[in-house]
Design a protein around this motif. Structure first.
Motif, PDB file in Angstrom:
ATOM      1  N   THR A 172       0.850  -1.182   0.000  1.00 37.27           N
ATOM      2  CA  THR A 172       0.000   0.000   0.000  1.00 37.27           C
ATOM      3  C   THR A 172       0.888   1.236   0.000  1.00 37.27           C
ATOM      4  O   THR A 172       1.676   1.431   0.933  1.00 37.27           O
ATOM      5  N   PRO A 173       0.808   2.092  -1.023  1.00 38.84           N
ATOM      6  CA  PRO A 173       1.667   3.282  -1.059  1.00 38.84           C
ATOM      7  C   PRO A 173       1.211   4.332  -0.055  1.00 38.84           C
ATOM      8  O   PRO A 173       0.016   4.638   0.044  1.00 38.84           O
ATOM      9  N   VAL A 174       2.160   4.876   0.700  1.00 32.40           N
ATOM     10  CA  VAL A 174       1.844   5.921   1.677  1.00 32.40           C
ATOM     11  C   VAL A 174       2.617   7.205   1.403  1.00 32.40           C
ATOM     12  O   VAL A 174       2.327   8.241   1.998  1.00 32.40           O
ATOM     13  N   ALA A 175       3.615   7.145   0.514  1.00 32.47           N
ATOM     14  CA  ALA A 175       4.407   8.336   0.201  1.00 32.47           C
ATOM     15  C   ALA A 175       5.128   8.140  -1.125  1.00 32.47           C
ATOM     16  O   ALA A 175       5.296   7.018  -1.603  1.00 32.47           O
ATOM     17  N   ARG A 176       5.536   9.270  -1.721  1.00 28.21           N
ATOM     18  CA  ARG A 176       6.394   9.222  -2.911  1.00 28.21           C
ATOM     19  C   ARG A 176       7.848   9.174  -2.467  1.00 28.21           C
ATOM     20  O   ARG A 176       8.203   9.740  -1.425  1.00 28.21           O
ATOM     21  N   TRP A 177       8.670   8.511  -3.264  1.00 22.11           N
ATOM     22  CA  TRP A 177      10.076   8.365  -2.901  1.00 22.11           C
ATOM     23  C   TRP A 177      10.959   8.877  -4.028  1.00 22.11           C
ATOM     24  O   TRP A 177      10.918   8.362  -5.144  1.00 22.11           O
ATOM     25  N   PRO A 217      18.643   8.180   0.439  1.00 24.37           N
ATOM     26  CA  PRO A 217      19.180   6.932  -0.121  1.00 24.37           C
ATOM     27  C   PRO A 217      18.162   5.812   0.037  1.00 24.37           C
ATOM     28  O   PRO A 217      17.455   5.748   1.052  1.00 24.37           O
ATOM     29  N   ASP A 218      18.099   4.914  -0.939  1.00 30.82           N
ATOM     30  CA  ASP A 218      17.096   3.844  -0.906  1.00 30.82           C
ATOM     31  C   ASP A 218      17.201   2.980   0.351  1.00 30.82           C
ATOM     32  O   ASP A 218      16.188   2.503   0.867  1.00 30.82           O
ATOM     33  N   VAL A 219      18.420   2.799   0.847  1.00 30.89           N
ATOM     34  CA  VAL A 219      18.592   1.954   2.027  1.00 30.89           C
ATOM     35  C   VAL A 219      18.023   2.612   3.289  1.00 30.89           C
ATOM     36  O   VAL A 219      17.888   1.961   4.319  1.00 30.89           O
ATOM     37  N   SER A 220      17.689   3.904   3.202  1.00 29.65           N
ATOM     38  CA  SER A 220      17.193   4.638   4.377  1.00 29.65           C
ATOM     39  C   SER A 220      15.703   4.929   4.295  1.00 29.65           C
ATOM     40  O   SER A 220      15.193   5.752   5.061  1.00 29.65           O
ATOM     41  N   ASP A 275      20.183  13.301   3.563  1.00 29.55           N
ATOM     42  CA  ASP A 275      21.277  13.032   2.638  1.00 29.55           C
ATOM     43  C   ASP A 275      22.127  11.871   3.138  1.00 29.55           C
ATOM     44  O   ASP A 275      21.844  11.274   4.185  1.00 29.55           O
ATOM     45  N   VAL A 276      23.170  11.546   2.403  1.00 34.45           N
ATOM     46  CA  VAL A 276      23.984  10.370   2.729  1.00 34.45           C
ATOM     47  C   VAL A 276      24.724  10.534   4.044  1.00 34.45           C
ATOM     48  O   VAL A 276      25.180   9.557   4.652  1.00 34.45           O
TER      49      VAL A 276
END
Length: 259
Positions: free
Chosen positions: A130-135, A166-169, A197-198
């Motif tokens: 279920t989408p809850v936000a844009r990334w 970052p995708d991992v975060s 940010d990173v």
């Protein structure tokens, strides 16, 4: 006249007892051989079991049924997955795990259950994110913080919060969104987007397009500082407040842009 009782010769008794002992010894000798043969036969049947069952399939799987209505997955998606190589086999020969792996290639599918129904049918249960936000303006984030994609024509994400990082975060950023949003609501402020940010430095954008640069560490005192100084900021004519940099230990710097 009383006759004396005579016992049978002991040699006869020994001869009678030696036969069972001989048989038992012979059985003990061949017992391991019998066990080994049984194991070899069992292994042969087991190793050929799938081939034996596959030979019973008269035709490949031909149809499927969904256990419940899906929100994003269409029948065309399912037919496309099932038509991929390798071709579907029959009831006995088809590997269920292979089919599950195929469905999980759909980015928005969270989990799937596939069950074979004799003689040539599948029962499919799909669980979707279920989408809850844009990334990062290109993807979506689920309730669990998982980044995934959806075809653009199946969901309008324009009204969702905007998260960046970052995708991992993704999970960490989503959790921060909920916490900061709650903190801002108590100050009559509305959160529009959040980014990390990173290096782990945070910034947020309010619904009035003002960016708050919070940096690393606890953001609560920095937001409190913004609420205190905001009414005192003098905005030049023809300009609008663009950002407030709160990464200083005391005070803040501000920036302006054209309206």
């Amino acid at each position: 006249m009383v006759k004396a009782f005579r016992k049978k010769p002991t040699s006869v008794i020994r001869t009678n007892l030696s036969q069972p002992e001989y048989s038992k010894s012979w059985f003990n000798f061949i017992k391991p051989i019998i066990v080994v043969l049984c194991l070899l036969v069992a292994y042969g049947v087991y190793s050929q079991w799938s081939d034996l069952l596959s030979s019973l399939d008269n035709s490949p799987i031909k149809s499927y049924a969904l256990t419940h209505k899906t929100k994003f997955t269409t029948n065309a998606d399912i037919r496309s997955v099932l038509s991929e190589e390798p071709e579907l086999k029959g009831y006995f020969g088809q590997d269920i795990q292979e089919l599950k792996d195929r469905f999980l290639t759909l980015s928005w599918v969270k989990d799937v259950s596939v069950r074979k129904i004799y003689p040539d049918r599948l029962s499919i249960t799909l669980l979707e994110y279920t989408p809850v936000a844009r990334w990062n303006d290109e993807h979506l984030v689920s309730q669990q913080g998982v980044v995934f994609d959806l075809p653009k024509d199946r969901f309008d994400s324009s009204q969702l919060p905007a998260l960046y990082g970052p995708d991992v975060s993704s999970k960490k950023v989503l959790e921060a969104w909920y916490k900061i949003q709650k903190d801002l609501e108590s100050r009559q402020l509305i959160l529009k987007s959040i980014s990390m940010d990173v290096r782990g430095s945070w910034s947020i954008v309010l619904d009035n397009q003002v960016e708050l640069r919070l940096g690393r560490g606890d953001w609560l005192p920095k937001i409190d500082r913004f609420v205190t100084i905001f009414p005192e900021i003098e905005i030049p004519d023809g300009k609008r407040l663009s950002y407030v940099d709160l990464r200083y230990e005391h005070g803040a710097s501000v920036g302006f842009s054209q309206k």
